[in-house]
Design a protein around this motif. Structure first.
Motif, mmCIF file in Angstrom:
data_model
loop_
_atom_site.group_PDB
_atom_site.id
_atom_site.type_symbol
_atom_site.label_atom_id
_atom_site.label_comp_id
_atom_site.label_asym_id
_atom_site.label_seq_id
_atom_site.Cartn_x
_atom_site.Cartn_y
_atom_site.Cartn_z
ATOM 1 N N LEU A 219 -16.245 7.994 5.153
ATOM 2 C CA LEU A 219 -15.739 7.518 3.864
ATOM 3 C C LEU A 219 -14.513 8.310 3.425
ATOM 4 C CD1 LEU A 219 -19.088 6.938 1.922
ATOM 5 C CD2 LEU A 219 -17.484 5.186 2.699
ATOM 6 N N HIS A 220 -14.541 9.616 3.641
ATOM 7 C CA HIS A 220 -13.393 10.461 3.290
ATOM 8 C C HIS A 220 -12.174 10.094 4.123
ATOM 9 C CE1 HIS A 220 -11.224 13.927 1.845
ATOM 10 N NE2 HIS A 220 -11.038 14.364 3.081
ATOM 11 N N THR A 221 -12.368 9.870 5.415
ATOM 12 C CA THR A 221 -11.255 9.516 6.298
ATOM 13 C C THR A 221 -10.682 8.152 5.953
ATOM 14 O OG1 THR A 221 -12.223 10.831 8.089
ATOM 15 C CG2 THR A 221 -10.586 9.175 8.703
ATOM 16 N N VAL A 222 -11.547 7.179 5.707
ATOM 17 C CA VAL A 222 -11.082 5.834 5.348
ATOM 18 C C VAL A 222 -10.308 5.863 4.037
ATOM 19 C CG1 VAL A 222 -11.865 3.541 4.664
ATOM 20 C CG2 VAL A 222 -12.871 4.646 6.653
ATOM 21 N N ARG A 223 -10.781 6.627 3.081
ATOM 22 C CA ARG A 223 -10.082 6.706 1.795
ATOM 23 C C ARG A 223 -8.705 7.336 1.961
ATOM 24 N NH1 ARG A 223 -9.040 10.305 -2.002
ATOM 25 N NH2 ARG A 223 -10.090 11.927 -0.800
ATOM 26 N N LYS A 224 -8.615 8.425 2.719
ATOM 27 C CA LYS A 224 -7.315 9.058 2.943
ATOM 28 C C LYS A 224 -6.359 8.134 3.675
ATOM 29 C CE LYS A 224 -8.195 12.838 5.066
ATOM 30 N NZ LYS A 224 -7.966 14.171 5.677
ATOM 31 N N SER A 225 -6.841 7.417 4.674
ATOM 32 C CA SER A 225 -5.984 6.505 5.431
ATOM 33 C C SER A 225 -5.478 5.375 4.548
ATOM 34 C CB SER A 225 -6.755 5.943 6.623
ATOM 35 O OG SER A 225 -7.177 6.980 7.483
ATOM 36 N N ALA A 226 -6.354 4.841 3.705
ATOM 37 C CA ALA A 226 -5.946 3.758 2.819
ATOM 38 C C ALA A 226 -4.890 4.227 1.829
ATOM 39 C CB ALA A 226 -7.157 3.205 2.083
ATOM 40 N N VAL A 227 -5.073 5.427 1.264
ATOM 41 C CA VAL A 227 -4.094 5.957 0.307
ATOM 42 C C VAL A 227 -2.759 6.218 0.993
ATOM 43 C CG1 VAL A 227 -3.558 7.940 -1.167
ATOM 44 C CG2 VAL A 227 -5.840 6.917 -1.222
ATOM 45 N N ARG A 228 -2.789 6.760 2.213
ATOM 46 C CA ARG A 228 -1.548 7.055 2.921
ATOM 47 C C ARG A 228 -0.775 5.783 3.254
ATOM 48 N NH1 ARG A 228 -3.644 9.437 6.776
ATOM 49 N NH2 ARG A 228 -3.532 7.829 8.396
ATOM 50 N N VAL A 229 -1.472 4.773 3.759
ATOM 51 C CA VAL A 229 -0.803 3.511 4.074
ATOM 52 C C VAL A 229 -0.243 2.858 2.818
ATOM 53 C CG1 VAL A 229 -1.176 1.180 4.958
ATOM 54 C CG2 VAL A 229 -2.164 3.140 6.160
ATOM 55 N N HIS A 230 -0.993 2.908 1.733
ATOM 56 C CA HIS A 230 -0.542 2.301 0.480
ATOM 57 C C HIS A 230 0.695 3.008 -0.058
ATOM 58 C CE1 HIS A 230 -0.795 0.201 -3.353
ATOM 59 N NE2 HIS A 230 -0.717 1.369 -3.969
ATOM 60 N N ASN A 231 0.723 4.335 -0.012
ATOM 61 C CA ASN A 231 1.861 5.086 -0.522
ATOM 62 C C ASN A 231 3.103 4.853 0.319
ATOM 63 O OD1 ASN A 231 0.284 6.126 -2.559
ATOM 64 N ND2 ASN A 231 -0.206 8.016 -1.448
ATOM 65 N N GLN A 232 2.927 4.795 1.643
ATOM 66 C CA GLN A 232 4.073 4.561 2.509
ATOM 67 C C GLN A 232 4.650 3.170 2.289
ATOM 68 O OE1 GLN A 232 2.672 5.344 6.449
ATOM 69 N NE2 GLN A 232 2.739 7.576 6.209
ATOM 70 N N SER A 233 3.807 2.201 2.051
ATOM 71 C CA SER A 233 4.290 0.839 1.820
ATOM 72 C C SER A 233 5.031 0.727 0.492
ATOM 73 C CB SER A 233 3.120 -0.143 1.855
ATOM 74 O OG SER A 233 2.471 -0.092 3.103
ATOM 75 N N ASP A 234 4.561 1.401 -0.541
ATOM 76 C CA ASP A 234 5.194 1.323 -1.853
ATOM 77 C C ASP A 234 6.530 2.043 -1.907
ATOM 78 O OD1 ASP A 234 3.088 -0.148 -2.708
ATOM 79 O OD2 ASP A 234 2.070 1.507 -3.747
ATOM 80 N N SER A 235 6.703 3.068 -1.065
ATOM 81 C CA SER A 235 7.929 3.863 -1.122
ATOM 82 C C SER A 235 9.094 3.238 -0.365
ATOM 83 C CB SER A 235 7.654 5.267 -0.557
ATOM 84 O OG SER A 235 7.273 5.186 0.805
ATOM 85 N N LEU A 236 8.886 2.109 0.299
ATOM 86 C CA LEU A 236 9.929 1.483 1.103
ATOM 87 C C LEU A 236 10.538 0.291 0.374
ATOM 88 C CD1 LEU A 236 8.190 1.556 4.600
ATOM 89 C CD2 LEU A 236 9.948 3.123 3.733
ATOM 90 N N ASP A 237 11.863 0.160 0.504
ATOM 91 C CA ASP A 237 12.588 -0.998 -0.022
ATOM 92 C C ASP A 237 12.906 -1.905 1.159
ATOM 93 O OD1 ASP A 237 14.084 -2.852 -1.309
ATOM 94 O OD2 ASP A 237 15.530 -1.442 -2.173
ATOM 95 N N LEU A 238 12.245 -3.051 1.201
ATOM 96 C CA LEU A 238 12.384 -3.930 2.360
ATOM 97 C C LEU A 238 13.810 -4.451 2.511
ATOM 98 C CD1 LEU A 238 9.080 -6.003 2.054
ATOM 99 C CD2 LEU A 238 9.533 -3.976 3.463
ATOM 100 N N ARG A 239 14.557 -4.600 1.415
ATOM 101 C CA ARG A 239 15.905 -5.164 1.509
ATOM 102 C C ARG A 239 16.896 -4.199 2.134
ATOM 103 N NH1 ARG A 239 16.391 -6.724 -4.716
ATOM 104 N NH2 ARG A 239 15.516 -4.606 -4.750
ATOM 105 N N ARG A 240 16.617 -2.906 2.104
ATOM 106 C CA ARG A 240 17.559 -1.922 2.625
ATOM 107 C C ARG A 240 17.101 -1.304 3.943
ATOM 108 N NH1 ARG A 240 18.996 1.494 -2.914
ATOM 109 N NH2 ARG A 240 19.723 -0.315 -4.140
#
Length: 372
Positions: A219-240
């Motif tokens: 559960l700890h590993t799944v939660r960390k992986s989900a947060v990491r993937v979510h943060n990386q996706s939000d920090s990217l601008d697809l147009r650039r």
């Protein structure tokens, strides 16, 4: 057995009662409660047998289904089938008649089989939990069908070695006078108590601790992986983003999808663990009290407590196929396919019209999608 003085005096007392036809057992619960438990247990035999048989048939009939995890699930289903067939019917009959009518030797045999199949089912759940821990936390997918077969054979052998002493008479197993089947009775012998502690540690406490630790880490590993993937996706601008970064983002999204898929699979196994804990924790505490507490074992409520606790422990063999039907779509489809044509309400769709899907496993997570 130990409610009337020393062990020698108790033995003579039991022989005297047997010769006189007197039942020295504890007061039995009311007839409506006994009949209700017996009827429900009979239904549990049917549901447990049919539901677990579907799992075995699916894995046996389809070579594509014989992955490592499915072999483990089929072994778990087979142990539940044997528990339902070899033990539950006799307990149900004893609940109705209040007396064990199948002989002392068969009673001890049924007790040994009870612990044998319970130990095997717990061992399979433990193997699955450790395998999920290695895949999700350690990222090591080492279990293949060949290794699974070796581990399954070893688990059967170890389960038999742990359960066999109750058949050999080394453990204090009493013919039902105070319970609806042979149960562990009170003893003051150090060897008997040591065996009971070993038996219960192998059947519940040690597997429970290992599985609980594994699931918390998962559960700890799944939660960390989900947060990491979510943060990386939000920090990217697809147009650039350049083309290489877009491909990297697509791979991350695939990881996120695989993570969601695997989380659903893990939830299924976690549900099985919760069911195992709820069904077996009362029985484990009850067994410890009956062996170490003479007041509890000789108390007037022991028969009623035994009936309810044994009924709850048998419920686990019915709980697993219900979880499969609830959580796994392919299990539901297989159940419909195995039904006779006369019992199918909806017409069967021809194979050429149905959507083509890759043969997968009974388990909702495919083996090639196991890595986080």
């Amino acid at each position: 057995m130990a409610c009337n003085g020393t062990s020698l005096e108790t033995h003579r007392y039991a022989l005297l009662n047997a010769s006189l036809g007197v039942d020295p057992g504890a007061p039995t619960p009311p007839a409506p409660l006994r009949m209700s438990l017996a009827v429900i247990m009979a239904l549990m035999v049917v549901v447990g047998f049919l539901g677990n048989a579907v799992v075995c048939v699916i894995v046996y009939q389809r070579p594509a289904m014989r992955s490592a995890i499915n072999l483990l699930l089929a072994t778990l289903a087979f142990s539940d089938i044997m528990l339902s067939v070899c033990c539950m019917p006799f307990t149900a009959v004893t609940l109705i008649t209040v007396r064990w009518r199948f002989g002392d030797h068969f009673c001890r045999l049924s007790a040994a089989l009870y612990w044998f199949f319970v130990l095997e089912g717990v061992a399979v759940l433990l193997i699955i939990s450790v395998d999920r821990f290695l895949i999700i936390v350690q990222r090591q997918d080492r279990l293949n069908p060949r290794r699974a077969k070796v581990i399954i054979a070893a688990s059967w052998a170890l389960s038999f070695c742990v359960a066999a002493p109750s058949l050999a008479g080394r453990a204090l197993v009493e013919v039902p006078a105070r319970a609806p089947q042979c149960v562990l009775g009170y003893t003051e012998l150090p060897a008997g108590r040591a065996y009971v502690l070993t038996l219960l540690a192998a059947a519940f406490f040690a597997p429970f601790g290992v599985m609980l630790g594994s699931y918390l880490c998962i559960l700890h590993t799944v939660r960390k992986s989900a947060v990491r993937v979510h943060n990386q996706s939000d920090s990217l601008d697809l147009r650039r983003l350049p083309r290489a970064a877009l491909r990297r983002l697509q791979r991350q999204q695939q990881v996120s999808l695989d993570l969601s898929f695997k989380t659903k699979a893990f939830t299924t196994i976690l549900t099985l663990f919760v069911g195992f804990s709820l069904c077996w924790l009362p029985h484990s505490v009850y067994s410890l009290l009956s062996v170490f507490s003479r007041g509890f074992y000789c108390g007037p409520s022991f028969y009623a407590t035994s009936s309810c606790v044994l009924w709850l422990s048998y419920l686990k063999s019915v709980f697993n196929p219900i979880v499969y039907c609830w959580r796994i779509k392919k299990f539901r489809e297989a159940c419909l396919e195995l039904l006779p044509q006369t019992f199918q309400i909806l017409p069967k769709v021809p194979e050429r019209i149905r959507r083509k899907i890759q043969p997968s496993t009974v388990y909702v997570c495919a083996e090639n999608q196991s890595a986080v």
